[in-house]
Structures are given as C-alpha cells and as structure tokens.
Design a protein around this motif. Structure first.
Motif, PDB file in Angstrom:
ATOM      1  N   VAL A  59      -3.392 -11.183  -4.518  1.00 44.33           N
ATOM      2  CA  VAL A  59      -3.868  -9.919  -5.070  1.00 44.33           C
ATOM      3  C   VAL A  59      -5.324 -10.114  -5.449  1.00 44.33           C
ATOM      4  N   THR A  60      -6.225  -9.489  -4.695  1.00 47.48           N
ATOM      5  CA  THR A  60      -7.654  -9.772  -4.837  1.00 47.48           C
ATOM      6  C   THR A  60      -8.390  -8.791  -5.735  1.00 47.48           C
ATOM      7  N   ALA A  61      -7.710  -7.767  -6.221  1.00 48.15           N
ATOM      8  CA  ALA A  61      -8.329  -6.787  -7.122  1.00 48.15           C
ATOM      9  C   ALA A  61      -7.240  -6.203  -8.006  1.00 48.15           C
ATOM     10  N   PRO A  62      -7.588  -5.796  -9.204  1.00 45.78           N
ATOM     11  CA  PRO A  62      -6.574  -5.214 -10.093  1.00 45.78           C
ATOM     12  C   PRO A  62      -5.958  -3.956  -9.486  1.00 45.78           C
ATOM     13  N   LEU A  63      -4.653  -3.811  -9.643  1.00 49.08           N
ATOM     14  CA  LEU A  63      -3.949  -2.625  -9.179  1.00 49.08           C
ATOM     15  C   LEU A  63      -3.241  -1.982 -10.364  1.00 49.08           C
ATOM     16  N   GLY A  64      -3.354  -0.666 -10.475  1.00 44.27           N
ATOM     17  CA  GLY A  64      -2.688   0.052 -11.547  1.00 44.27           C
ATOM     18  C   GLY A  64      -1.188   0.066 -11.374  1.00 44.27           C
ATOM     19  N   PRO A  65      -0.463   0.571 -12.361  1.00 41.54           N
ATOM     20  CA  PRO A  65       1.006   0.526 -12.353  1.00 41.54           C
ATOM     21  C   PRO A  65       1.648   1.203 -11.150  1.00 41.54           C
ATOM     22  N   THR A  66       1.031   2.278 -10.646  1.00 36.50           N
ATOM     23  CA  THR A  66       1.607   2.981  -9.498  1.00 36.50           C
ATOM     24  C   THR A  66       0.714   2.899  -8.261  1.00 36.50           C
ATOM     25  N   GLN A  67      -0.393   2.195  -8.354  1.00 32.83           N
ATOM     26  CA  GLN A  67      -1.370   2.157  -7.265  1.00 32.83           C
ATOM     27  C   GLN A  67      -0.800   1.480  -6.025  1.00 32.83           C
ATOM     28  N   GLY A  68      -1.139   2.040  -4.865  1.00 37.20           N
ATOM     29  CA  GLY A  68      -0.675   1.484  -3.606  1.00 37.20           C
ATOM     30  C   GLY A  68      -1.420   0.221  -3.225  1.00 37.20           C
ATOM     31  N   ALA A  69      -0.921  -0.416  -2.164  1.00 37.31           N
ATOM     32  CA  ALA A  69      -1.441  -1.721  -1.742  1.00 37.31           C
ATOM     33  C   ALA A  69      -2.551  -1.612  -0.713  1.00 37.31           C
ATOM     34  N   TYR A  70      -2.949  -0.395  -0.349  1.00 39.19           N
ATOM     35  CA  TYR A  70      -3.945  -0.213   0.703  1.00 39.19           C
ATOM     36  C   TYR A  70      -5.237   0.353   0.123  1.00 39.19           C
ATOM     37  N   ALA A  71      -6.357  -0.180   0.588  1.00 42.75           N
ATOM     38  CA  ALA A  71      -7.668   0.326   0.181  1.00 42.75           C
ATOM     39  C   ALA A  71      -7.967   1.589   0.986  1.00 42.75           C
ATOM     40  N   ILE A  72      -8.258   2.671   0.301  1.00 40.84           N
ATOM     41  CA  ILE A  72      -8.528   3.937   0.982  1.00 40.84           C
ATOM     42  C   ILE A  72      -9.917   4.482   0.638  1.00 40.84           C
ATOM     43  N   GLY A  73     -10.742   3.632   0.050  1.00 42.78           N
ATOM     44  CA  GLY A  73     -12.067   4.075  -0.361  1.00 42.78           C
ATOM     45  C   GLY A  73     -12.985   4.417   0.793  1.00 42.78           C
ATOM     46  N   ARG A  74     -12.810   3.754   1.944  1.00 39.31           N
ATOM     47  CA  ARG A  74     -13.692   4.046   3.073  1.00 39.31           C
ATOM     48  C   ARG A  74     -13.493   5.479   3.550  1.00 39.31           C
ATOM     49  N   ALA A  75     -12.251   5.945   3.601  1.00 44.28           N
ATOM     50  CA  ALA A  75     -11.993   7.326   4.017  1.00 44.28           C
ATOM     51  C   ALA A  75     -12.600   8.317   3.029  1.00 44.28           C
ATOM     52  N   ALA A  76     -12.529   7.988   1.744  1.00 42.57           N
ATOM     53  CA  ALA A  76     -13.117   8.866   0.736  1.00 42.57           C
ATOM     54  C   ALA A  76     -14.631   8.940   0.908  1.00 42.57           C
ATOM     55  N   GLU A  77     -15.241   7.803   1.138  1.00 44.25           N
ATOM     56  CA  GLU A  77     -16.701   7.752   1.245  1.00 44.25           C
ATOM     57  C   GLU A  77     -17.213   8.401   2.519  1.00 44.25           C
ATOM     58  N   LEU A  78     -16.539   8.139   3.644  1.00 46.33           N
ATOM     59  CA  LEU A  78     -17.076   8.566   4.928  1.00 46.33           C
ATOM     60  C   LEU A  78     -16.709  10.001   5.284  1.00 46.33           C
ATOM     61  N   ILE A  79     -15.454  10.397   5.043  1.00 43.69           N
ATOM     62  CA  ILE A  79     -15.041  11.743   5.468  1.00 43.69           C
ATOM     63  C   ILE A  79     -14.595  12.628   4.306  1.00 43.69           C
ATOM     64  N   GLY A  80     -14.657  12.109   3.085  1.00 46.30           N
ATOM     65  CA  GLY A  80     -14.299  12.913   1.928  1.00 46.30           C
ATOM     66  C   GLY A  80     -12.813  13.138   1.762  1.00 46.30           C
ATOM     67  N   TRP A  81     -12.008  12.211   2.320  1.00 45.41           N
ATOM     68  CA  TRP A  81     -10.554  12.368   2.225  1.00 45.41           C
ATOM     69  C   TRP A  81      -9.995  11.588   1.048  1.00 45.41           C
ATOM     70  N   MET A  82      -9.192  12.263   0.254  1.00 47.92           N
ATOM     71  CA  MET A  82      -8.396  11.617  -0.780  1.00 47.92           C
ATOM     72  C   MET A  82      -7.018  12.267  -0.759  1.00 47.92           C
ATOM     73  N   PRO A  83      -5.951  11.473  -0.849  1.00 48.22           N
ATOM     74  CA  PRO A  83      -4.609  12.068  -0.823  1.00 48.22           C
ATOM     75  C   PRO A  83      -4.399  13.003  -2.001  1.00 48.22           C
ATOM     76  N   GLN A  84      -3.767  14.130  -1.715  1.00 50.88           N
ATOM     77  CA  GLN A  84      -3.512  15.142  -2.737  1.00 50.88           C
ATOM     78  C   GLN A  84      -2.044  15.223  -3.136  1.00 50.88           C
ATOM     79  N   HIS A  85      -1.183  14.486  -2.456  1.00 49.38           N
ATOM     80  CA  HIS A  85       0.256  14.628  -2.645  1.00 49.38           C
ATOM     81  C   HIS A  85       0.910  13.269  -2.856  1.00 49.38           C
ATOM     82  N   SER A  86       1.991  13.277  -3.661  1.00 49.26           N
ATOM     83  CA  SER A  86       2.738  12.064  -3.970  1.00 49.26           C
ATOM     84  C   SER A  86       4.209  12.412  -4.157  1.00 49.26           C
TER      85      SER A  86
END
Length: 287
Positions: free
Chosen positions: A255-282
C-alpha cells in the motif's frame, strides 16, 4: 449544429448507456453494431467488426468515434476468436476513423488489461493504488487483446494525429448488480482469489457512459494524443477498508499511499485531470 458521434457496439450493455448519455447531452448518434436493434431510435448500421472499407462511409461526417464493440470476456469463445475479434475490430475502427478525418476517439479498454482478473493462477497486483503505469501481466486472450488494443490506439494516435483515450473500465455494473454482488459477498461463500484479482473494483454504468462523452469533449478543447485512463468507482465493492483486507489476505501487496475507509484501490486522478471525469454514483448511495 450538434456534433455527430459514432458508437460501435451501440446495442451492447455499455453501448446503449453511451448512446442515451450522448443524446441527453444534445449529440447526434450514429450507431454501429453487428446487427441493427429494431428498437433503436437513432440511425444504426450493421458492421461485421472486421474490415475498414465498409466502415468508412458510416463514419463520414462524424466528429468523433467511441469504439466499444468487442467480445467482453475470455469465456464462451475459443481463445483465438476472442483475441482476433477484439484486436481486429479496434484496428479497423480506428483506421477507418482516422482515414475519414476523425481526430477524436475513445476505445473500451479494461481493468482486465492488468492481467489479474482472468489469470488461471492467482496473480496479484504489485501495489495499490493501482495507477495506469502498473505492469500488465496477462495470461488470458481477453486481457491480452486489451493490452494490444492500447498499443494499436497509440499507433493510430501517431498515424492520424488523433486523440485516443483508452478507458480502462472495471466491472461495469448497474446499481442492482452492485447490490446483488454485495449481498453475495456478505452471505458467502467468498471467492477471495477473485476478489483479490479485481481488488473490489467496479464502475457504475452511468459513470462509464459519461466517461466516454467527456473524453471526446476534452479532446476538442485540448488534444492529448494517446492516453490510458482508469475508469473505476471512487469507493470499493467491500464493507471493510482495502488496507485491512490486504493485510489479512494479501500482505505482499504494498500500500503505497493512504486510503480512506471506503476508498477504492485504483488511482483515478488522471481521468479527473485530463477529461474532467469523476464518478458520481456508488452502491453506497441512498436508495
């Protein structure tokens, strides 16, 4: 005048959601699939998924391509059929698009490209969060087809000066499917090899659809060449925190970075930065 976006695999699970999302945002859609769905409310054309020439006229006057047509798993078909079908369709779709002047495209890659999901032996990720630079260690024809699709997309981006986003979708699920999966996990028996192979990832069908549109829109604002993007929910499909699950069942995964209690195991920051995508549903959203 609104833009025209071609969608291959438009009659599939994700394809129908992508078409609905595009129409809801004012786009004209050209649907392309092996067979034409009689209930389609948009122009839909048949394409066998193999040859460039029959596809060219269908893409004329289109502003973008979202290529989703593929066999979605390594089961149910001979291995060579899975691999050849998927890689040939991706080459043909991107070559046809580039040759008629389309400069914005999306292809459906997969989290299976990392190689853990369908491995015949337990294969683990090296570390979490899993970002787009994690090695691919494929054992199966489906994961390999997605790895090759991404290489094809990179070549086509250079060949035709295109922006091509390879969206690495995790398990694309409706809310009902998500809740059913959680119920199975809670009541057991659990398949921990399968859970560790997927790292409890998923993405809501609606969020997967919006990622396709956002990737097309972002390329219009600022061309980005070829880029792979994780498209995964922000949280995990599990009750326990990811670090706790890994400590108990796979302590070799770092585990190379802190993860919150419900946080997923995949980094999704590149999608947020490049195309403005962030998941809206859970699956955790109130009913």
């Amino acid at each position: 005048m609104s833009e025209r976006i071609a969608v291959t695999g438009s009659s599939g699970h994700l394809g129908r959601a992508v078409v609905d999302d595009l129409v809801a945002h004012g786009y004209q859609v050209v649907g392309i699939d092996r067979s034409v769905a009689p209930e389609a409310t948009h122009p839909t054309y048949a394409w066998e998924g193999e040859s460039v020439e029959p596809l060219r006229p269908l893409l004329e006057d289109c502003d973008g391509l979202i290529h989703l047509a593929a066999i979605p798993a390594p089961v149910g078909h001979l291995p060579e059929v899975v691999f050849v079908n998927n890689t040939r369709a991706t080459f043909a779709a991107l070559e046809a698009a580039g040759s008629v002047g389309i400069r914005r495209a999306v292809i459906a890659s997969s989290g299976s490209a990392y190689g853990t999901a369908w491995s015949p032996q337990p294969t683990r990720f090296r570390q979490v969060p899993v970002d787009e630079n994690h090695p691919m260690t494929n054992f199966d024809p489906y994961g390999l087809s997605k790895e090759v699709d991404e290489r094809t997309a990179a070549v086509m981006a250079r060949r035709h000066t295109m922006s091509v986003a390879a969206l690495r979708f995790h398990w694309i699920a409706t809310r009902e499917q998500q809740l059913e999966a959680m119920a199975r996990q809670r009541t057991g028996p659990r398949d921990l090899d399968d859970e560790l192979g997927s790292l409890w990832g998923y993405v809501d069908l609606r969020d997967a659809a919006s990622a396709c549109r956002l990737a097309i829109e972002a390329a219009a604002r600022s061309p980005y060449g070829f880029v792979p993007l994780n498209v995964v929910a922000a949280d995990s499909l599990a009750d326990a925190p990811i670090p706790d699950l890994l400590a108990e069942h796979a302590p070799e995964i770092e585990v190379t970075a802190p993860l919150g209690p419900t946080q997923g195991a995949y980094a999704i920051g590149r999608a947020a930065e490049l195309i403005g995508w962030m998941p809206q549903h859970s699956w955790r959203d109130p009913a």
